[in-house]
Design a protein around this motif. Structure first.
Motif, PDB file in Angstrom:
ATOM      1  N   ASN A 188       0.844  -1.191   0.000  1.00 61.71           N
ATOM      2  CA  ASN A 188       0.000   0.000   0.000  1.00 61.71           C
ATOM      3  C   ASN A 188       0.880   1.242   0.000  1.00 61.71           C
ATOM      4  O   ASN A 188       1.727   1.406   0.886  1.00 61.71           O
ATOM      5  N   VAL A 189       0.695   2.111  -0.993  1.00 57.22           N
ATOM      6  CA  VAL A 189       1.487   3.334  -1.088  1.00 57.22           C
ATOM      7  C   VAL A 189       0.690   4.508  -0.538  1.00 57.22           C
ATOM      8  O   VAL A 189      -0.536   4.572  -0.676  1.00 57.22           O
ATOM      9  N   TYR A 190       1.397   5.426   0.121  1.00 57.31           N
ATOM     10  CA  TYR A 190       0.805   6.633   0.697  1.00 57.31           C
ATOM     11  C   TYR A 190       1.310   7.853  -0.067  1.00 57.31           C
ATOM     12  O   TYR A 190       2.515   7.978  -0.321  1.00 57.31           O
ATOM     13  N   PHE A 191       0.386   8.757  -0.383  1.00 55.83           N
ATOM     14  CA  PHE A 191       0.747  10.035  -0.987  1.00 55.83           C
ATOM     15  C   PHE A 191       0.378  11.161  -0.023  1.00 55.83           C
ATOM     16  O   PHE A 191      -0.678  11.128   0.613  1.00 55.83           O
ATOM     17  N   THR A 192       1.259  12.147   0.068  1.00 54.01           N
ATOM     18  CA  THR A 192       1.046  13.273   0.973  1.00 54.01           C
ATOM     19  C   THR A 192      -0.002  14.232   0.413  1.00 54.01           C
ATOM     20  O   THR A 192      -0.008  14.530  -0.779  1.00 54.01           O
ATOM     21  N   VAL A 193      -0.875  14.702   1.295  1.00 56.13           N
ATOM     22  CA  VAL A 193      -1.853  15.728   0.940  1.00 56.13           C
ATOM     23  C   VAL A 193      -1.835  16.787   2.039  1.00 56.13           C
ATOM     24  O   VAL A 193      -1.408  16.528   3.173  1.00 56.13           O
ATOM     25  N   ASP A 194      -2.308  18.000   1.703  1.00 60.01           N
ATOM     26  CA  ASP A 194      -2.332  19.049   2.726  1.00 60.01           C
ATOM     27  C   ASP A 194      -3.634  19.057   3.511  1.00 60.01           C
ATOM     28  O   ASP A 194      -3.770  19.794   4.490  1.00 60.01           O
ATOM     29  N   ASP A 195      -4.603  18.218   3.114  1.00 58.00           N
ATOM     30  CA  ASP A 195      -5.883  18.111   3.807  1.00 58.00           C
ATOM     31  C   ASP A 195      -6.451  16.729   3.498  1.00 58.00           C
ATOM     32  O   ASP A 195      -6.973  16.499   2.402  1.00 58.00           O
ATOM     33  N   CYS A 196      -6.366  15.816   4.459  1.00 54.62           N
ATOM     34  CA  CYS A 196      -6.809  14.438   4.232  1.00 54.62           C
ATOM     35  C   CYS A 196      -8.290  14.380   3.888  1.00 54.62           C
ATOM     36  O   CYS A 196      -8.693  13.712   2.933  1.00 54.62           O
ATOM     37  N   ASP A 197      -9.118  15.093   4.648  1.00 55.45           N
ATOM     38  CA  ASP A 197     -10.558  15.029   4.421  1.00 55.45           C
ATOM     39  C   ASP A 197     -10.929  15.609   3.055  1.00 55.45           C
ATOM     40  O   ASP A 197     -11.814  15.086   2.359  1.00 55.45           O
ATOM     41  N   GLY A 198     -10.237  16.671   2.661  1.00 58.24           N
ATOM     42  CA  GLY A 198     -10.484  17.253   1.353  1.00 58.24           C
ATOM     43  C   GLY A 198     -10.112  16.302   0.236  1.00 58.24           C
ATOM     44  O   GLY A 198     -10.825  16.186  -0.768  1.00 58.24           O
ATOM     45  N   ALA A 199      -8.976  15.594   0.408  1.00 56.79           N
ATOM     46  CA  ALA A 199      -8.555  14.626  -0.605  1.00 56.79           C
ATOM     47  C   ALA A 199      -9.544  13.474  -0.710  1.00 56.79           C
ATOM     48  O   ALA A 199      -9.855  12.995  -1.813  1.00 56.79           O
ATOM     49  N   VAL A 200     -10.072  13.025   0.433  1.00 63.63           N
ATOM     50  CA  VAL A 200     -11.080  11.953   0.425  1.00 63.63           C
ATOM     51  C   VAL A 200     -12.329  12.420  -0.307  1.00 63.63           C
ATOM     52  O   VAL A 200     -12.918  11.667  -1.111  1.00 63.63           O
ATOM     53  N   ALA A 201     -12.745  13.648  -0.053  1.00 69.60           N
ATOM     54  CA  ALA A 201     -13.929  14.175  -0.721  1.00 69.60           C
ATOM     55  C   ALA A 201     -13.727  14.247  -2.233  1.00 69.60           C
ATOM     56  O   ALA A 201     -14.619  13.897  -3.011  1.00 69.60           O
ATOM     57  N   ARG A 202     -12.536  14.686  -2.652  1.00 70.41           N
ATOM     58  CA  ARG A 202     -12.258  14.740  -4.089  1.00 70.41           C
ATOM     59  C   ARG A 202     -12.243  13.344  -4.692  1.00 70.41           C
ATOM     60  O   ARG A 202     -12.775  13.107  -5.780  1.00 70.41           O
ATOM     61  N   ALA A 203     -11.616  12.400  -3.982  1.00 69.84           N
ATOM     62  CA  ALA A 203     -11.503  11.032  -4.501  1.00 69.84           C
ATOM     63  C   ALA A 203     -12.880  10.387  -4.658  1.00 69.84           C
ATOM     64  O   ALA A 203     -13.197   9.809  -5.701  1.00 69.84           O
ATOM     65  N   THR A 204     -13.698  10.471  -3.623  1.00 68.99           N
ATOM     66  CA  THR A 204     -15.016   9.841  -3.695  1.00 68.99           C
ATOM     67  C   THR A 204     -15.915  10.586  -4.688  1.00 68.99           C
ATOM     68  O   THR A 204     -16.758   9.982  -5.344  1.00 68.99           O
ATOM     69  N   GLY A 205     -15.699  11.881  -4.828  1.00 65.73           N
ATOM     70  CA  GLY A 205     -16.459  12.648  -5.796  1.00 65.73           C
ATOM     71  C   GLY A 205     -16.126  12.305  -7.230  1.00 65.73           C
ATOM     72  O   GLY A 205     -16.921  12.545  -8.141  1.00 65.73           O
ATOM     73  N   HIS A 206     -14.939  11.716  -7.434  1.00 66.18           N
ATOM     74  CA  HIS A 206     -14.515  11.308  -8.775  1.00 66.18           C
ATOM     75  C   HIS A 206     -14.555   9.789  -8.950  1.00 66.18           C
ATOM     76  O   HIS A 206     -13.856   9.236  -9.788  1.00 66.18           O
ATOM     77  N   GLY A 207     -15.368   9.114  -8.137  1.00 68.35           N
ATOM     78  CA  GLY A 207     -15.592   7.688  -8.335  1.00 68.35           C
ATOM     79  C   GLY A 207     -14.726   6.766  -7.512  1.00 68.35           C
ATOM     80  O   GLY A 207     -14.805   5.547  -7.658  1.00 68.35           O
TER      81      GLY A 207
END
Length: 252
Positions: A188-207
């Motif tokens: 499992n690879v991890y990528f850095t984000v400046d806002d975890c919750d925001g990244a989750v929202a973008r990811a789920t919003g794009h499928g």
């Protein structure tokens, strides 16, 4: 490796802010991904015979890919693709540990690998071997790559860390019953984000699909996801930490 490379570029561009270089038809339509102009990953279509589920592959550095391939076999692993020179960029091969974890090996030429520091948003930050047979991985990776090991103490999990010198470079997590039996062992690879919750929202919003989290830990706030093509990855905000780091002990 993605069956739909353009779809992957769109998804990770939106979720992680990546930009992409030109596709190189000479090297299997390899396309470099960048965060703030620095190389952080690459997307490629599946190789012939590998047209299965899309997935991320972590490449571990080696000064001699052929020697590493020999050690993979010597210690019970399997070489899935023999060392192959990729122009003047370097030499690659693919291996699998005795517990089924697939990984790459990279002997650097002019392309040394990641350019962005792990704390930069969009960069590769961390990786963990997820396996149901931790004993096999614990023996294999230090024997093949020369790692030393440390064990994180705790009743709730079985977690080990592999070091190169004083630097911790890879984790190993035992897969429990929360993983359906059809999910294979993987890295499992991890990528850095400046806002975890925001990244989750973008990811789920794009499928994408949220698999776990977001959760606060002493190492950062992270979440585990699958992209629309089924590739697993995690995102982590390393600036948002909570709790005490568990006790860590050396492994003889």
């Amino acid at each position: 490796m993605f069956g739909d490379v353009e779809g992957a570029k769109s998804f990770y561009g939106d979720v992680l802010g990546w930009t992409f270089g030109e596709s190189s038809s000479e090297y299997g339509n390899y396309t470099q991904a960048y965060a703030a102009g620095k190389a952080v990953a690459a997307v490629v279509p599946p190789m012939p015979g590998q047209e299965g589920q899309s997935q991320w592959c972590l490449y571990l550095a080696s000064p001699d890919a052929a020697a590493t391939a020999a050690r993979i076999r010597e210690h019970g692993g399997e070489v899935l693709m023999e060392p192959m020179q990729v122009g003047d960029f370097g030499t690659m091969c693919l291996g699998r540990d005795p517990g089924g974890v697939v990984f790459g090996v990279w002997q650097a030429g002019v392309h040394e690998g990641f350019e962005a520091p792990p704390e930069q948003p969009g960069a590769f930050c961390w990786a963990e071997v997820y396996t149901r047979e931790p004993g096999k991985s614990d023996a294999f990776f230090p024997a093949v790559f020369g790692y030393t090991a440390k064990q994180m103490e705790g009743e709730a999990m079985d977690f080990r860390m592999f070091n190169v010198g004083d630097d911790t470079v890879l984790g190993r997590m035992k897969m429990g019953e929360e993983f359906p039996p059809e999910v294979p062992a993987y890295i499992n690879v991890y990528f850095t984000v400046d806002d975890c919750d925001g990244a989750v929202a973008r990811a789920t919003g794009h499928g994408g699909v949220l698999r776990f989290g977001p959760m606060d830990t002493p190492f950062g706030r992270f979440a585990a996801l699958s992209d629309p093509q089924g590739a697993s990855f995690s995102v982590i905000d390393v600036t948002r930490t909570q709790g005490e780091i568990p006790q860590i002990s050396d492994v003889p």
